[in-house]
Motif scaffolding. Structure first.
Motif, PDB file in Angstrom:
ATOM      1  N   LYS A   1    -135.044   2.912 -42.178  1.00 11.46           N
ATOM      2  CA  LYS A   1    -133.853   3.045 -43.007  1.00 11.46           C
ATOM      3  C   LYS A   1    -133.196   4.378 -42.657  1.00 11.46           C
ATOM      4  N   THR A   2    -131.887   4.354 -42.442  1.00  9.84           N
ATOM      5  CA  THR A   2    -131.138   5.561 -42.123  1.00  9.84           C
ATOM      6  C   THR A   2    -130.802   6.308 -43.408  1.00  9.84           C
ATOM      7  N   VAL A   3    -131.086   7.599 -43.413  1.00  8.94           N
ATOM      8  CA  VAL A   3    -130.798   8.459 -44.563  1.00  8.94           C
ATOM      9  C   VAL A   3    -129.871   9.573 -44.085  1.00  8.94           C
ATOM     10  N   LYS A   4    -128.712   9.682 -44.719  1.00  4.94           N
ATOM     11  CA  LYS A   4    -127.738  10.705 -44.347  1.00  4.94           C
ATOM     12  C   LYS A   4    -128.009  11.994 -45.106  1.00  4.94           C
ATOM     13  N   LEU A   5    -127.733  13.118 -44.461  1.00  2.91           N
ATOM     14  CA  LEU A   5    -127.828  14.407 -45.141  1.00  2.91           C
ATOM     15  C   LEU A   5    -126.646  14.539 -46.093  1.00  2.91           C
ATOM     16  N   PRO A   6    -126.809  15.268 -47.179  1.00  7.01           N
ATOM     17  CA  PRO A   6    -125.686  15.460 -48.111  1.00  7.01           C
ATOM     18  C   PRO A   6    -124.528  16.200 -47.448  1.00  7.01           C
ATOM     19  N   GLU A   7    -123.350  15.998 -47.978  1.00  5.95           N
ATOM     20  CA  GLU A   7    -122.141  16.666 -47.480  1.00  5.95           C
ATOM     21  C   GLU A   7    -122.330  18.181 -47.533  1.00  5.95           C
ATOM     22  N   GLY A   8    -121.921  18.855 -46.482  1.00  2.80           N
ATOM     23  CA  GLY A   8    -122.003  20.311 -46.443  1.00  2.80           C
ATOM     24  C   GLY A   8    -123.299  20.845 -45.857  1.00  2.80           C
ATOM     25  N   TYR A   9    -124.233  19.985 -45.485  1.00  2.37           N
ATOM     26  CA  TYR A   9    -125.500  20.408 -44.904  1.00  2.37           C
ATOM     27  C   TYR A   9    -125.563  19.938 -43.459  1.00  2.37           C
ATOM     28  N   ARG A  10    -126.320  20.659 -42.638  1.00  2.00           N
ATOM     29  CA  ARG A  10    -126.552  20.220 -41.272  1.00  2.00           C
ATOM     30  C   ARG A  10    -128.035  20.328 -40.990  1.00  2.00           C
ATOM     31  N   GLY A  11    -128.548  19.379 -40.282  1.00  2.00           N
ATOM     32  CA  GLY A  11    -129.948  19.405 -39.884  1.00  2.00           C
ATOM     33  C   GLY A  11    -130.041  19.954 -38.480  1.00  2.00           C
ATOM     34  N   VAL A  12    -131.110  20.648 -38.186  1.00  2.00           N
ATOM     35  CA  VAL A  12    -131.309  21.179 -36.840  1.00  2.00           C
ATOM     36  C   VAL A  12    -132.716  20.877 -36.362  1.00  2.00           C
ATOM     37  N   VAL A  13    -132.826  20.662 -35.080  1.00  2.00           N
ATOM     38  CA  VAL A  13    -134.113  20.559 -34.404  1.00  2.00           C
ATOM     39  C   VAL A  13    -134.257  21.880 -33.671  1.00  2.00           C
ATOM     40  N   ALA A  14    -135.327  22.605 -33.937  1.00  2.00           N
ATOM     41  CA  ALA A  14    -135.508  23.925 -33.342  1.00  2.00           C
ATOM     42  C   ALA A  14    -136.912  24.049 -32.772  1.00  2.00           C
ATOM     43  N   ALA A  15    -137.045  24.915 -31.774  1.00  2.00           N
ATOM     44  CA  ALA A  15    -138.347  25.178 -31.154  1.00  2.00           C
ATOM     45  C   ALA A  15    -138.627  26.672 -31.212  1.00  2.00           C
ATOM     46  N   ALA A  16    -139.886  27.025 -31.343  1.00  2.00           N
ATOM     47  CA  ALA A  16    -140.266  28.437 -31.383  1.00  2.00           C
ATOM     48  C   ALA A  16    -139.802  29.114 -30.097  1.00  2.00           C
ATOM     49  N   ALA A  17    -139.197  30.297 -30.262  1.00  2.00           N
ATOM     50  CA  ALA A  17    -138.680  31.030 -29.108  1.00  2.00           C
ATOM     51  C   ALA A  17    -139.262  32.439 -29.059  1.00  2.00           C
ATOM     52  N   GLY A  18    -140.426  32.636 -29.635  1.00  2.00           N
ATOM     53  CA  GLY A  18    -141.075  33.939 -29.596  1.00  2.00           C
ATOM     54  C   GLY A  18    -140.672  34.820 -30.752  1.00  2.00           C
ATOM     55  N   THR A  19    -140.915  36.096 -30.589  1.00  2.00           N
ATOM     56  CA  THR A  19    -140.599  37.075 -31.620  1.00  2.00           C
ATOM     57  C   THR A  19    -139.921  38.268 -30.982  1.00  2.00           C
ATOM     58  N   GLU A  20    -139.271  39.055 -31.809  1.00  2.00           N
ATOM     59  CA  GLU A  20    -138.693  40.302 -31.327  1.00  2.00           C
ATOM     60  C   GLU A  20    -139.016  41.379 -32.359  1.00  2.00           C
ATOM     61  N   ILE A  21    -139.099  42.597 -31.888  1.00  2.00           N
ATOM     62  CA  ILE A  21    -139.399  43.712 -32.773  1.00  2.00           C
ATOM     63  C   ILE A  21    -138.099  44.237 -33.347  1.00  2.00           C
ATOM     64  N   LYS A  22    -138.062  44.352 -34.674  1.00  2.00           N
ATOM     65  CA  LYS A  22    -136.867  44.896 -35.326  1.00  2.00           C
ATOM     66  C   LYS A  22    -137.047  46.385 -35.501  1.00  2.00           C
ATOM     67  N   ASP A  23    -135.948  47.096 -35.410  1.00  2.00           N
ATOM     68  CA  ASP A  23    -135.970  48.520 -35.667  1.00  2.00           C
ATOM     69  C   ASP A  23    -135.966  48.706 -37.176  1.00  2.00           C
ATOM     70  N   ARG A  24    -137.028  49.252 -37.715  1.00  2.00           N
ATOM     71  CA  ARG A  24    -137.136  49.437 -39.167  1.00  2.00           C
ATOM     72  C   ARG A  24    -137.079  50.913 -39.486  1.00  2.00           C
ATOM     73  N   ARG A  25    -136.142  51.267 -40.312  1.00  2.00           N
ATOM     74  CA  ARG A  25    -136.022  52.640 -40.775  1.00  2.00           C
ATOM     75  C   ARG A  25    -136.475  52.693 -42.219  1.00  2.00           C
ATOM     76  N   PRO A  26    -137.062  53.812 -42.642  1.00  2.00           N
ATOM     77  CA  PRO A  26    -137.463  53.918 -44.039  1.00  2.00           C
ATOM     78  C   PRO A  26    -136.259  53.764 -44.956  1.00  2.00           C
ATOM     79  N   GLU A  27    -136.490  53.093 -46.098  1.00  2.00           N
ATOM     80  CA  GLU A  27    -135.410  52.876 -47.049  1.00  2.00           C
ATOM     81  C   GLU A  27    -135.430  53.967 -48.107  1.00  2.00           C
ATOM     82  N   ASP A  28    -134.269  54.420 -48.495  1.00  2.00           N
ATOM     83  CA  ASP A  28    -134.133  55.417 -49.542  1.00  2.00           C
ATOM     84  C   ASP A  28    -134.121  54.684 -50.876  1.00  2.00           C
ATOM     85  N   ASP A  29    -134.983  55.078 -51.795  1.00  2.00           N
ATOM     86  CA  ASP A  29    -135.066  54.394 -53.086  1.00  2.00           C
ATOM     87  C   ASP A  29    -134.045  54.893 -54.099  1.00  2.00           C
ATOM     88  N   GLY A  30    -133.113  55.751 -53.675  1.00  2.00           N
ATOM     89  CA  GLY A  30    -132.083  56.262 -54.568  1.00  2.00           C
ATOM     90  C   GLY A  30    -132.436  57.605 -55.178  1.00  2.00           C
TER      91      GLY A  30
END
Length: 165
Positions: free
Chosen positions: A69-98
């Protein structure tokens, strides 16, 4: 807002510098487990669904009759087929708590997971053994509906009347 932990990336450009195009597909949710994750060619030799007059699909897989049975996604949504593409290191700076104090908790550079977009879809086919799947009880359809309901509740904003006097 916290930093994301997962990033969806578009397909890389082809060798002739043309932008990569995303293909459109229809995923099929089969009621079986297949212990293979590589390419299979030619698919037509063992997977040839036929559309019936009532709109359902019929196929045979390893001698078992499947009805889809075919099931459609609701209006305004998109489905994606994705594959793992590894990881990357983010530059993390300390956060100021105010208060002028840096948050050094979790020092280091966290990894950002990447998924590469393979294809997009706006409908999927849910298959059942010998009978049409009951979409109200199917775990895939229910999971999708419950996730969308939760996402709508999280991202909706309600206005509360002012209590000024």
């Amino acid at each position: 807002m916290p930093n994301p932990i997962l990033k969806l990336v578009e397909p890389e450009k082809s060798s002739d510098d043309k932008p990569a195009t995303t293909t459109t597909t229809t995923p099929h949710m089969l009621p079986c487990r297949i212990h293979h994750d590589g390419p299979v060619e030619p698919v037509q030799s063992f997977w040839d669904p036929r559309v019936e007059e009532d709109g359902t699909k019929t196929a045979y897989f390893r001698g078992r009759k499947l009805i889809g049975k075919t099931v459609k996604l609701p209006e305004g949504y998109r489905g994606v087929v994705a594959a793992a593409a590894g990881t990357e290191i983010k530059d993390r700076r300390p956060e100021d708590d105010g208060n002028g104090v840096d948050d050094l908790e979790g020092e280091g550079q966290p990894e950002l997971g990447k998924l590469q977009l393979q294809a997009e879809f706006d409908e999927m086919v849910i298959w059942g053994h010998e009978a049409t799947v009951d979409v109200s009880a199917d775990p895939y359809v229910r999971g999708m509906e419950e996730w969308l309901d939760l996402a709508n509740q999280i991202h909706s904003y309600t206005t509360t009347p002012s209590t000024e006097k």
